[in-house]
Design a protein around this motif. Structure first.
Motif, PDB file in Angstrom:
ATOM      1  N   TYR A   5      -0.090  -2.084 -16.170  1.00  0.00           N
ATOM      2  CA  TYR A   5      -0.155  -3.153 -15.193  1.00  0.00           C
ATOM      3  C   TYR A   5      -0.304  -4.482 -15.923  1.00  0.00           C
ATOM      4  O   TYR A   5      -1.194  -4.637 -16.754  1.00  0.00           O
ATOM      5  CB  TYR A   5      -1.347  -2.920 -14.265  1.00  0.00           C
ATOM      6  CG  TYR A   5      -1.646  -4.084 -13.351  1.00  0.00           C
ATOM      7  CD1 TYR A   5      -0.706  -4.504 -12.426  1.00  0.00           C
ATOM      8  CD2 TYR A   5      -2.862  -4.754 -13.419  1.00  0.00           C
ATOM      9  CE1 TYR A   5      -0.971  -5.572 -11.590  1.00  0.00           C
ATOM     10  CE2 TYR A   5      -3.136  -5.818 -12.580  1.00  0.00           C
ATOM     11  CZ  TYR A   5      -2.177  -6.231 -11.671  1.00  0.00           C
ATOM     12  OH  TYR A   5      -2.432  -7.295 -10.846  1.00  0.00           O
ATOM     13  N   GLY A  52       2.084   1.688  -3.350  1.00  0.00           N
ATOM     14  CA  GLY A  52       0.943   2.128  -4.152  1.00  0.00           C
ATOM     15  C   GLY A  52       0.738   3.622  -4.051  1.00  0.00           C
ATOM     16  O   GLY A  52       0.575   4.321  -5.057  1.00  0.00           O
ATOM     17  N   SER A  53       0.754   4.126  -2.842  1.00  0.00           N
ATOM     18  CA  SER A  53       0.484   5.560  -2.689  1.00  0.00           C
ATOM     19  C   SER A  53       1.667   6.371  -3.190  1.00  0.00           C
ATOM     20  O   SER A  53       1.501   7.462  -3.748  1.00  0.00           O
ATOM     21  CB  SER A  53       0.163   5.879  -1.223  1.00  0.00           C
ATOM     22  OG  SER A  53       1.337   5.758  -0.461  1.00  0.00           O
ATOM     23  N   THR A 108      -5.837  -1.673  -9.154  1.00  0.00           N
ATOM     24  CA  THR A 108      -4.592  -2.395  -9.420  1.00  0.00           C
ATOM     25  C   THR A 108      -4.095  -3.062  -8.146  1.00  0.00           C
ATOM     26  O   THR A 108      -3.727  -4.244  -8.133  1.00  0.00           O
ATOM     27  CB  THR A 108      -3.525  -1.425  -9.948  1.00  0.00           C
ATOM     28  OG1 THR A 108      -4.037  -0.729 -11.051  1.00  0.00           O
ATOM     29  CG2 THR A 108      -2.258  -2.178 -10.334  1.00  0.00           C
ATOM     30  N   LEU A 109      -4.086  -2.286  -7.048  1.00  0.00           N
ATOM     31  CA  LEU A 109      -3.628  -2.855  -5.778  1.00  0.00           C
ATOM     32  C   LEU A 109      -4.478  -4.068  -5.404  1.00  0.00           C
ATOM     33  O   LEU A 109      -3.960  -5.095  -4.944  1.00  0.00           O
ATOM     34  CB  LEU A 109      -3.691  -1.795  -4.669  1.00  0.00           C
ATOM     35  CG  LEU A 109      -2.672  -0.657  -4.830  1.00  0.00           C
ATOM     36  CD1 LEU A 109      -2.830   0.355  -3.710  1.00  0.00           C
ATOM     37  CD2 LEU A 109      -1.247  -1.202  -4.872  1.00  0.00           C
ATOM     38  N   GLU A 144       0.811  -1.219   0.000  1.00  0.00           N
ATOM     39  CA  GLU A 144       0.000   0.000   0.000  1.00  0.00           C
ATOM     40  C   GLU A 144       0.843   1.268   0.000  1.00  0.00           C
ATOM     41  O   GLU A 144       0.504   2.242  -0.678  1.00  0.00           O
ATOM     42  CB  GLU A 144      -0.959  -0.019   1.201  1.00  0.00           C
ATOM     43  CG  GLU A 144      -2.199  -0.841   0.866  1.00  0.00           C
ATOM     44  CD  GLU A 144      -3.163  -0.949   2.027  1.00  0.00           C
ATOM     45  OE1 GLU A 144      -2.802  -0.529   3.134  1.00  0.00           O
ATOM     46  OE2 GLU A 144      -4.267  -1.478   1.812  1.00  0.00           O
ATOM     47  N   ILE A 179      -0.561   4.309  -7.574  1.00  0.00           N
ATOM     48  CA  ILE A 179      -1.189   3.164  -8.232  1.00  0.00           C
ATOM     49  C   ILE A 179      -2.685   3.196  -7.939  1.00  0.00           C
ATOM     50  O   ILE A 179      -3.097   3.469  -6.817  1.00  0.00           O
ATOM     51  CB  ILE A 179      -0.576   1.842  -7.690  1.00  0.00           C
ATOM     52  CG1 ILE A 179       0.955   1.854  -7.824  1.00  0.00           C
ATOM     53  CG2 ILE A 179      -1.168   0.638  -8.405  1.00  0.00           C
ATOM     54  CD1 ILE A 179       1.475   2.023  -9.203  1.00  0.00           C
TER      55      ILE A 179
END
Lengths: 308, 308, 308, 308, 308
Positions: free
Chosen positions: E64, E34-35, E43-44, E31, E39
């Protein structure tokens, strides 16, 4: 009858005509109509030839479609296929059937009502009505098959016999037939939707999309029935061979238990002079008992091995 | 014969030529024609090589199509396949066959009539006529097969034997053959419809659409026959195994009933000195009766279990 | 209940409505809604007719989608199919179900949270939420089937019986059913992605792509299950016939060993006056021994030939 | 050998080069050629790796194609697959083979003739010649298979044994192999036809169309052979089971006729003191006669039921 | 560990990052990444959900892709499937795996060499390297299967037993699994080739074409294995039934020869007072001889009929 007035009728302004011809043997009628409405000879040929594949053809001045109408002959459990040709002109609809069917009866009823959409809409909407009536009829037939197949499945579980297989095979062939009539419909309606012709108004397009969906549904159902019938053949064959195997197993076990016993009996039936057992007082009951024991132990051995 | 005049004939204005060559062994004739009409060597090669796949090729100055003509050798029940090459030029048609066939006879008859559409139309209409004659002939062959298959189905129900299977297999192979000849036709006619060439006039297009429909119909019928023949093999195998099972069941039941009885007889055939039953006066009838009762009760037990 | 206020609600600016109707028998409610939101009669017909094929239709002023919701009746191990119609309007969503289901409960929960994306997003995002909930539910059902199929495979190896086959067949039919409901979904979501309508915002497109992937996954799983179930039938049939063959082999071998022995016993049971062996003192033991030897050597011969 | 002169040769104006490399183990030769003609490393990798799928790749400065050459090892009745890479450059052709094959010998012969089209045409025509030689070779192999399959069919009818099945299975696997090599060819040649490159002149396109047709013919034949081989397995299995059934039937009938007779003999072998029949003078002949009658009537009963 | 520095690293000019995350349970790490790299939440979600179908999605700022990595657990002979997600950003690659695999080890080795193409190329070339490593691994697995299947074929010919069938079925299921993972790859790589994004440079396209070919090769091999395995089931079943038939035939023939002989012995075991043969001096040897002759002639009759 009054075919000859057609010319007059045709040119009357604001007129919308629907001429339905039952029976393809009335060739002269069809030819008169053809010449009156300037139908291409190839179209007339197709109308008269009952073996057409469902299709849609755009002849600029009119659109020619040919479909298969299914009627269920409930007595003989047979599907009767009837060819219906529909010609959509600028202000007329011509339809041709082999037999007088009752599929269009409901439509005629609705036409009598002057306020109905059928009456107010253009001839293309009427054409939609005719095709819709034919396709709706397929659902009835499929429903009939659906019920029959469900009955058959129960029978298959309860008590399969060779007739069951014959009926399954008959239904499979019916499905091949149905499929042959219905698959081309998709293309047909697709063609009607894409045709660049003023004969089909845009308002009718939305209704064509609806019967396109119905056609897909009919096709899906037929394919599902085919799958189910194919798997029913498997079930039938395996249940018949199961039954057969069970019978043979039991019979073979009976034989297998008695053959060694018979051998023992045979041994003591030999006529040798010197067979001491024969002279023993308890010989007979002992042998009988051993045979009984042998038989029972074989029985339980087979039971334990779960062969019975 | 008068191949050498071809140059003269070819350039004569307003002339429409149809030259038909029977027998692909007359190579020099074909080569002369080729050089006269400026046929590409690849085309000549294809004409002479009898194993072509039906196809259509656009060589700007002419269109080359090759088809398979089917003839039914009714004596041996065999399909004879004959390759027909058709070259559509601006004002001539060349056609080449291996064997002299009678498929085009009707066409020749109609050509003799000066008022016929065949005579008045362009050479492309004549080419249509040739292809149409070949495809119409397929229907005859399929009809023949349709009847044979129906006969076979009756036989399958009445009295299936190994020969029935052999015939089914033969028909299946015939269908593979037919299919190989007919499937590419679809592409061929599609190609003719889409070709951007002045050799095919627009008036002829409508007729090509018609034979396109016929081709689809032929393909549909072949596929349906294939499905039916495949399902007939299933029916055959299951009916043979049914018969076999029924026979084995009856025979096994007879054996199963008699084996225990034989055992009992064997028991009383033993030679023990002390077997009291043997001395009883009613021994024999009692044993006989019990055996009869046992046999009958087994019979009814099997009957009740629905094994017989 | 307060259907009549709908007109007022509908026109209130900034309003986003979700009206869910459970039970398709409340026809007058549906019709009132229809007239209030100007729904096309064909759409209303489709909503009320439970046999629709999943599809998406763009009626300019709204988008109509119909899906199948699957519920697992865990008691009877049966899939209950429920038709869900969703109408996506500019500022409202109408959804129609046959039965009151719990698939949307989670969604309702999330809607209560004023900060949720569902609440802040447009009505198209809510529509995505509804469809997503339905498709996610498919995964649950497939998982259930996955476990059942694994159990079945163990059973198939351990102890196959005719019931196993019945269950396999039942699952195969369930798969046919599921497939019929899921295949059209691909097209449906594809349609939603490609629709040229302002009703579906671009921000939602990315979510539609996500559920498209899910649909493909569901389809892949169904196809894999179908393959596995089909191969399980093969395994079942071959393992049943294996068992059967093993039993018959053993039984036949027992019979085969004893039949010649019984013959020998029968020979010495004959009553000829002059049978010298019968008079020999060691006749009986010698014959018994030879029979034993014969039996044992047959047994080992069969063993060596790997028939036992 | 004189790889190093390649740079000089390559740039010589009007030069047309064909370099053929046999044996993929001569890596340094291939690498030198690669650097001289500026071949992309991926291409060199593909050339050296013998497990390529037939394909065509356009690297702007050259076109790379890889095909499978089939050679029939007539001794072991095995197909040897050899990978052939062809690089079509602006004025050179490079070809790479694993083994020295004789497929290109005819081509070399024709190249010696200075007036041949091969010599006068561009390098793309030579490339066509190479590919054509490879594909023509497929026909030889298919012909070989065609004959073998026909022989097999005769054998199948005359006298099927387990070896027949093994050979059928071997041919089926050969067909899977062939198919894997030939199917991608279609794409390959299609790619060559559609490539937007000056390396393939328009004059050569017409020849590519010709080998495209040949490829389709090869594919059709392979598919037909596959169908025929599959149906031969069915014929084999059914004829084997027919034979088996016939044998078992006869044997079971013999047993079934004799078992009741043996029972009767057993009955009169019982040792009861009071068996009046045993005392009758005509007892023996009467019983023998009845047994004979019973046996004969059973035989005719089975005959009538068409079990024999 | 130093996830928090990512922001700094990311913006450093000329930086190329590859971050590999093993273990999908480290959610907070994922995460944070991701941030940091912005993202999309979908997707995550896909990264964390291990049941994804291989696919490629273009989120403008990054691409992706999700693939399946296959590892062969050689101990249990099982395929372990591991999901690998790769995010291709403008100057970074993020990859996520469930398990720490060794497929990328070679790649890491090559990355240590500063002169390697992997190091000098863009991040898209590195992404290619990752995907290539995964697909190359498939070839290893297929090779393993190829060998196993060949062994199995030998076994099938030599000595088929029920376990052979179980292994075949296991391999068939493995193929279904593999297929499910590999088929979507085609689409994935196709998507990467066609994506209109600056993230994939043109130089890398040529390499993508290469792995596209590899994917097709993998698919072809899987399909060929499926065909071969399916035909092996047929061979197995037919060879098992052959063996069974041979056994049953021999046993039945033994029984059939002895049953009539036993009947004859039974006849002369009857106790009729007047059986003249019993009194004859040569009765016994004559009967024995006739029985022997009968047995031998039956044996040769069966031999002649080729039943043995």
């Amino acid at each position: 009858q009054t075919i000859d007035e057609c010319q007059a009728l045709k040119n009357q302004p604001g007129m919308k005509l629907w001429i339905n011809v039952d029976g393809l043997d009335r060739i002269e009628v069809i030819e008169k109509l053809g010449s009156c409405f300037k139908i291409h000879p190839l179209t007339l040929e197709d109308i008269l030839n009952a073996g057409q594949r469902p299709k849609m053809e755009d002849y600029d001045s009119y659109i020619y479609t040919v479909l298969k109408m299914m009627l269920l002959d409930t007595e003989n459990e047979e599907i009767v296929i009837d060819q219906v040709s529909i010609i959509i002109g600028p202000n007329y609809i011509l339809s041709f059937q082999e037999r007088e069917g009752d599929v269009f009866d409901l439509l005629r009823e609705r036409l009598k009502n002057p306020a109905s959409r059928l009456r107010k809409g253009g001839v293309d909407y009427l054409a939609y009505g005719l095709i819709d009536a034919i396709i709706d009829n397929y659902f009835l037939i499929l429903e009939h098959f659906g019920e029959k197949i469900e009955d058959l499945e129960d029978e298959l579980v309860r008590d399969p016999d060779p007739d069951t297989l014959k009926i399954i095979q008959k239904y499979r062939r019916d499905m091949i037939l149905l499929r042959k009539s219905v698959w081309p419909l998709r293309e047909l309606i697709n063609g009607l939707q894409k045709v660049e012709s003023e004969l089909i108004t845009e308002a009718t397009q939305i209704y064509l999309r609806d019967i396109y969906d119905h056609t897909i549904q009919v096709i899906d159902s037929i394919e599902a029935f085919r799958d189910i019938l194919a798997s029913m053949v498997d079930v039938y064959l395996s249940s018949v061979s199961n039954r057969m195997n069970d019978i043979m197993k039991v019979l073979t076990i009976i034989a297998t238990i008695f053959i060694p016993l018979t051998f023992i009996a045979g041994v003591y039936g030999m006529n040798f002079d010197y067979m001491p057992e024969l002279r023993w007082h308890w010989g007979y009951p002992v042998v009988m008992l051993s045979m009984m024991l042998l038989g029972i132990s074989m029985f339980f051995y087979f039971k334990k091995k779960r062969w019975i």
